[in-house]
Scaffold this motif. Sequence first.
Motif, PDB file in Angstrom:
ATOM      1  N   ASP A  63      -5.708   3.177   7.088  1.00 30.13           N
ATOM      2  CA  ASP A  63      -4.803   2.646   6.044  1.00 30.13           C
ATOM      3  C   ASP A  63      -3.407   2.457   6.603  1.00 30.13           C
ATOM      4  OD1 ASP A  63      -6.908   3.434   4.134  1.00 30.13           O
ATOM      5  OD2 ASP A  63      -6.218   5.455   4.659  1.00 30.13           O
ATOM      6  N   HIS A  93      -4.524  10.006   3.719  1.00 31.81           N
ATOM      7  CA  HIS A  93      -4.825   8.692   4.291  1.00 31.81           C
ATOM      8  C   HIS A  93      -5.299   8.806   5.737  1.00 31.81           C
ATOM      9  CE1 HIS A  93      -3.742   6.082   0.997  1.00 31.81           C
ATOM     10  NE2 HIS A  93      -2.731   6.898   0.736  1.00 31.81           N
ATOM     11  N   ARG A 107       0.802  -1.222   0.000  1.00 30.55           N
ATOM     12  CA  ARG A 107       0.000   0.000   0.000  1.00 30.55           C
ATOM     13  C   ARG A 107       0.838   1.277   0.000  1.00 30.55           C
ATOM     14  NH1 ARG A 107      -5.416  -0.924   1.039  1.00 30.55           N
ATOM     15  NH2 ARG A 107      -5.654   1.274   0.527  1.00 30.55           N
TER      16      ARG A 107
END
Length: 281
Positions: free
Chosen positions: A150, A110, A100
């Motif tokens: 995340d 994020h 990611r």
Amino acid sequence: MLRVAIPNKGTLAEPAAAMLREAGYRQRTDSKDLVCRDEGNDVEFFYLRPRDIATYVGSGDLDLGITGRDLLVDSGAPAEEVIDLSFGRATFRFAARPDRIGSLDSLGGHRIATAYPGVVERHLAGQDVKAEIIRLDGAVENAVRLGLADVIADVVETGATLRQAGLVVFGEPLLHSSAVLVRRTGAPGCAQADQLLRRLQGVLVARRYVMLAYDVRADLLEQATGLTPGIESPTISPLHREGWVAVQAMVRRDDVHRMMDELYDLGARAILVTNIHACRL
Ligand SMILES: Nc1ncnc2c1ncn2[C@@H]1O[C@H](COP(=O)(O)OP(=O)(O)OP(=O)(O)O)[C@@H](O)[C@H]1O
Ligand SMILES: O=P(O)(O)OC[C@H]1O[C@H](OP(=O)(O)OP(=O)(O)O)[C@H](O)[C@@H]1O
Ligand SMILES: [Mg+2]
């Protein structure tokens, strides 16, 4: 009486109490006790959550405290580090799934889960990155698995918790943490505080150094003391045996075996190492 805050539980609690005992202070005997008076040393210890300690010290309600550098930064309290106590070492890092987020630059926008929002906010502001911070109490590694965030920002010691959660660190550490002694920013010293500081410094030196003693031929003395200069200067004593001297010097524990090998190769004999139990330099 000097009023000092000590972690009541968690990673820092036992080593903090052990260090104070080693420095000659009385500590609680029951882990439920919230206060312990050491009349002999004119100090009162208060057992608090490590996260709250900088707040109590910053407000001036307590004179000194032991907490983590990361918790001090996170609190934003007007308290400052006096000395690094060299235990509770950990780094504070960002981590995410391996595929990611690979760098700080891609953090923008994020969601970052953390129990240390103050540390993360300060860091992002310094890098001019805008991201959403989700404040959690702990077990933040689960936040990625469960889809709440995340990225996480958390304390990493061995890295085992991250590996288990399938996360990897990225970017440079936000900070290197360890237990620190803190006081209110700019607070003046006092006799009891100076004594506590000196005693803790004594424990740090006693842990870090050993006493090395050896016999060596007088004509090799300069070379030998070049290897073991000590802190101030090595002690040299005459030996009954003609042409030989005895040397005593403090050396770093980490270096002692290498030094003993080098001294032996030089011709030194009767090389002895002893622990230092306490010291004032
Ligand atoms: N392995 C570790 N896990 C957590 N904190 C650690 C670790 N090693 C060092 N520390 C330091 O300990 C302090 C956190 O202590 P704290 O008591 O708040 O949490 P804890 O030890 O994880 O306990 P708990 O999660 O049960 O409250 C921080 O300064 C942190 O950097
Ligand atoms: O790198 P490691 O050696 O695995 O240590 C770091 C982990 O330990 C701590 O968690 P803790 O067990 O205290 O749970 P918490 O997150 O609920 O505080 C910390 O928050 C990390 O998750
Ligand atoms: Mg924890």
